[in-house]
Design a protein around this motif. Sequence first.
Motif, PDB file in Angstrom:
ATOM      1  N   THR B  85       0.839  -1.199   0.000  1.00  0.00           N
ATOM      2  CA  THR B  85       0.000   0.000   0.000  1.00  0.00           C
ATOM      3  C   THR B  85       0.873   1.248   0.000  1.00  0.00           C
ATOM      4  OG1 THR B  85      -1.484  -1.274   1.401  1.00  0.00           O
ATOM      5  CG2 THR B  85      -2.039   1.029   1.091  1.00  0.00           C
ATOM      6  N   LEU B  86       1.928   1.230   0.804  1.00  0.00           N
ATOM      7  CA  LEU B  86       2.814   2.397   0.862  1.00  0.00           C
ATOM      8  C   LEU B  86       3.527   2.625  -0.469  1.00  0.00           C
ATOM      9  CD1 LEU B  86       4.316   2.105   4.454  1.00  0.00           C
ATOM     10  CD2 LEU B  86       2.680   3.785   3.624  1.00  0.00           C
ATOM     11  N   VAL B  87       3.950   1.532  -1.103  1.00  0.00           N
ATOM     12  CA  VAL B  87       4.613   1.655  -2.411  1.00  0.00           C
ATOM     13  C   VAL B  87       3.658   2.288  -3.421  1.00  0.00           C
ATOM     14  CG1 VAL B  87       5.464   0.310  -4.381  1.00  0.00           C
ATOM     15  CG2 VAL B  87       6.282  -0.205  -2.086  1.00  0.00           C
ATOM     16  N   LEU B  89       1.061   4.077  -2.781  1.00  0.00           N
ATOM     17  CA  LEU B  89       0.768   5.450  -2.335  1.00  0.00           C
ATOM     18  C   LEU B  89       1.871   6.422  -2.783  1.00  0.00           C
ATOM     19  CD1 LEU B  89      -1.501   6.651  -0.598  1.00  0.00           C
ATOM     20  CD2 LEU B  89       0.006   6.436   1.366  1.00  0.00           C
ATOM     21  N   VAL B  90       3.108   5.997  -2.596  1.00  0.00           N
ATOM     22  CA  VAL B  90       4.245   6.852  -2.966  1.00  0.00           C
ATOM     23  C   VAL B  90       4.273   7.058  -4.482  1.00  0.00           C
ATOM     24  CG1 VAL B  90       6.772   6.924  -3.091  1.00  0.00           C
ATOM     25  CG2 VAL B  90       5.660   6.316  -0.950  1.00  0.00           C
ATOM     26  N   LEU B  91       4.064   5.969  -5.220  1.00  0.00           N
ATOM     27  CA  LEU B  91       4.059   6.067  -6.683  1.00  0.00           C
ATOM     28  C   LEU B  91       2.922   6.975  -7.177  1.00  0.00           C
ATOM     29  CD1 LEU B  91       4.820   2.355  -7.676  1.00  0.00           C
ATOM     30  CD2 LEU B  91       6.324   4.333  -7.944  1.00  0.00           C
ATOM     31  N   TRP B  92       1.757   6.820  -6.565  1.00  0.00           N
ATOM     32  CA  TRP B  92       0.580   7.618  -6.944  1.00  0.00           C
ATOM     33  C   TRP B  92       0.833   9.109  -6.661  1.00  0.00           C
ATOM     34  CZ3 TRP B  92      -3.446   7.152  -9.925  1.00  0.00           C
ATOM     35  CH2 TRP B  92      -4.531   8.002  -9.764  1.00  0.00           C
ATOM     36  N   ASN B  93       1.393   9.383  -5.489  1.00  0.00           N
ATOM     37  CA  ASN B  93       1.685  10.778  -5.123  1.00  0.00           C
ATOM     38  C   ASN B  93       2.744  11.372  -6.049  1.00  0.00           C
ATOM     39  OD1 ASN B  93      -0.117  10.773  -3.086  1.00  0.00           O
ATOM     40  ND2 ASN B  93       1.315  11.247  -1.454  1.00  0.00           N
ATOM     41  N   SER B  94       3.740  10.546  -6.374  1.00  0.00           N
ATOM     42  CA  SER B  94       4.798  11.007  -7.254  1.00  0.00           C
ATOM     43  C   SER B  94       4.229  11.316  -8.645  1.00  0.00           C
ATOM     44  CB  SER B  94       5.874   9.934  -7.328  1.00  0.00           C
ATOM     45  OG  SER B  94       6.838  10.279  -8.247  1.00  0.00           O
TER      46      SER B  94
END
Lengths: 72, 136
Positions: B85-87, B89-94
């Motif tokens: 989920t964190l991966v 999330l980070v990719l989506w935000n990026s």
Amino acid sequence: MPRKSEPQLTNSVRELRTESAMTQQDLADQVGVTRQTIVALEGGAYTPSLTLALRIARTFGKRVEQVFQLDE
Amino acid sequence: MNAMEKVAWTELTVSLAALVVVACLYPWLGNGATGAFGLLGILGFSVIFLRRRGQTVIVDERDRDIAQRATMLGLHGAWMTLMMTLVILVLWNSYNDRDAVSISLLNWLIWIQFAICFAVKGLVAVTAYRRQQHAS
């Protein structure tokens, strides 16, 4: 590389318990486990630890290999 | 049914119930629905099943084996879900040029991990007990 299948451990706990006129609860109390563990063990669904196997064998006055057999 | 099997059933039903209640409350309460994860506190009462009754053995080596395997899978399941989920999330935000993650989202993540951990732990233990009963 093919994996070697796990050897099957069979036991004579049910027969020895019946001969000794013990209930599953009696045996469970003597060896310090729950009755459900004796049920699973007699049905071959559970492989006991060495300590438990030795305790069971000692309860019946037998050697451990007389109670538990390895079918390879 | 022995004591540890009752504990496993409690973990499974309480964690699933908490997830269902949260999902039902979300349309009305939004982020406030995470308060329903407090239902997981009921799990603390499962120690009632482990109280001693005379000389009877409550927990033995088979229960400990099953509990150990269930805890390991529960923790791994929750940890993997958190990491994935964190991966994402980070990719989506990026991808969307965002610098921050909202606190409420992290709050959701943490609670969901707890619920998943107990649900998987309960499910693995219940399945192991059922399988051994059917085999015997």
